[in-house]
Write a protein that holds these residues in place. Structure first.
Motif, short mmCIF file in Angstrom:
data_model
loop_
_atom_site.label_atom_id
_atom_site.label_comp_id
_atom_site.label_asym_id
_atom_site.label_seq_id
_atom_site.Cartn_x
_atom_site.Cartn_y
_atom_site.Cartn_z
N ASP A 31 47.25 37.79 39.42
CA ASP A 31 46.22 38.83 39.25
C ASP A 31 44.84 38.19 39.11
OD1 ASP A 31 48.26 40.71 39.29
OD2 ASP A 31 48.42 40.83 37.11
N SER A 32 44.59 37.24 39.98
CA SER A 32 43.37 36.44 39.86
C SER A 32 42.84 36.00 41.21
CB SER A 32 43.64 35.17 39.03
OG SER A 32 44.05 35.47 37.72
N LYS A 50 38.47 30.48 37.82
CA LYS A 50 39.55 31.45 37.97
C LYS A 50 39.05 32.78 37.43
CE LYS A 50 44.38 32.32 36.62
NZ LYS A 50 45.53 31.80 35.83
N SER A 59 39.77 36.98 36.79
CA SER A 59 40.77 38.05 36.68
C SER A 59 40.36 39.23 37.56
CB SER A 59 40.91 38.51 35.23
OG SER A 59 41.43 37.48 34.43
N THR A 60 41.36 39.84 38.21
CA THR A 60 41.12 40.99 39.09
C THR A 60 42.06 42.12 38.70
OG1 THR A 60 42.76 40.26 40.70
CG2 THR A 60 40.53 39.41 40.98
#
Length: 320
Positions: A87-88, A102, A104-105
């Motif tokens: 999820d990144s 990195k 987060s999405t």
């Protein structure tokens, strides 16, 4: 007559080269960085980097579990990888290939796109039905935009509009990359399951590859009107548009490319079916060289599970 046949053959696409790539695991998108002549390949839990001048793998970006796509921003010397299972987005230095950030999405970022107009990276999140916008310079998340279903591939017109396939709704969403507001959502009916998406900026035409229907839908990007529908091969997962040749080309997992020629903004016809290899369903295109790249491997199915033969992963190079 022989000269005419020879000329016709010279204008046809064909596989000109096969490049083996070591490693195991599945794959998704691949992306050409034209300035460096490097090909970034999603492969297993990493991204392989292929030097297109030597056909040698020159590096690898590891720990990108669930990797889907790669977006390159040469002006910032940065690359961005959608790591679906993390999820990144993984940010890396385009030259050294070292990971530098990195981000987060939403859940399961799949397709990824750089939009030069807004200078933002967009991830299209398959399990949260959303789009994440990231400042390409600062790596800050600008916002998240909900969409009506599972977003797939997307394209930008470079002038303040992004278009995105919504796979499970069989629509195309049009939105503003700065305000993150949806301006329109157009149906592709009766065509289903759009995966690949390409764009002709000059004629303002979208090419949506609807895999379930085995059709390429040509749409007017100004109003959502369907201009033409053309047959393509089975199990398509990508499509490109060559502005030089006025061809839209879909990559079909059955082992073919479907080449659609544009005679004019509203006139299209299938001109060639190119044999490739079974499983070659994702595609990248280098506008500067005219070469097409496809990822593939020897795949069998045992008890409903796909098995990739060790040592069989390769890149097919297609050209005229």
């Amino acid at each position: 007559m022989q000269n005419l046949i020879a000329q016709t053959k010279s204008n046809e696409y064909k596989v000109i080269k096969t490049i083996p790539v070591e490693g195991t695991g599945s794959w998704d998108y691949l992306t050409v960085d034209s300035p460096s002549q490097r090909l970034f390949i999603s492969h297993g839990t990493c991204v392989d980097v292929l030097d297109l001048k030597t056909d040698k793998v020159i590096g690898q970006i590891p720990n990108t579990t669930g990797v889907h796509g790669i977006a390159c921003v040469p002006a910032l010397n940065k690359g961005f990888i959608s790591a679906g299972k993390l999820d990144s987005v993984i940010v890396f230095d385009l030259k050294s290939l070292k990971v530098i950030d990195k981000i987060s999405t939403g859940k399961n970022p799949d397709a990824i796109l750089y939009d030069s107009f807004s200078n933002r990276i967009f991830t299209f999140n398959g399990k949260s039905n959303s789009v994440t916008a990231i400042d390409a310079k600062t790596d800050a998340v600008i916002g998240t935009m909900p969409v009506s279903g599972k977003p797939e591939e997307a394209v930008s017109n470079g002038k303040g509009i992004i278009y995105c396939n919504i796979e499970d709704k069989s629509t195309i969403v049009k939105f503003d990359p700065k305000t993150l507001k949806i301006e329109a959502e157009w149906p592709l009916d009766p065509n289903k399951e759009p995966s690949g998406l390409a764009f002709d900026t000059k004629a303002n035409r979208l090419f949506s590859a609807c895999s379930d229907s085995k059709q390429i839908v040509v749409m007017d990007a100004t109003n959502g009107k369907i201009i033409a529908t053309l047959p393509m091969g089975d199990r398509c997962d990508g499509i490109i548009y060559s502005s030089k040749d006025h061809n839209a080309i879909s990559s079909n997992g059955e082992g073919t490319l479907t080449v659609v020629h544009q005679d004019g903004p509203d006139a299209y016809k299938v001109i060639q079916t190119v044999p490739t290899k079974k499983s070659a369903k994702t595609i990248a295109y280098d506008e500067t060289t005219g070469k097409i790249y496809l990822s593939c491997a020897d795949v069998t199915v045992e008890n409903g599970k796909k098995i990739i033969a060790p040592g069989s992963f390769k890149i097919l190079v297609v050209s005229k």
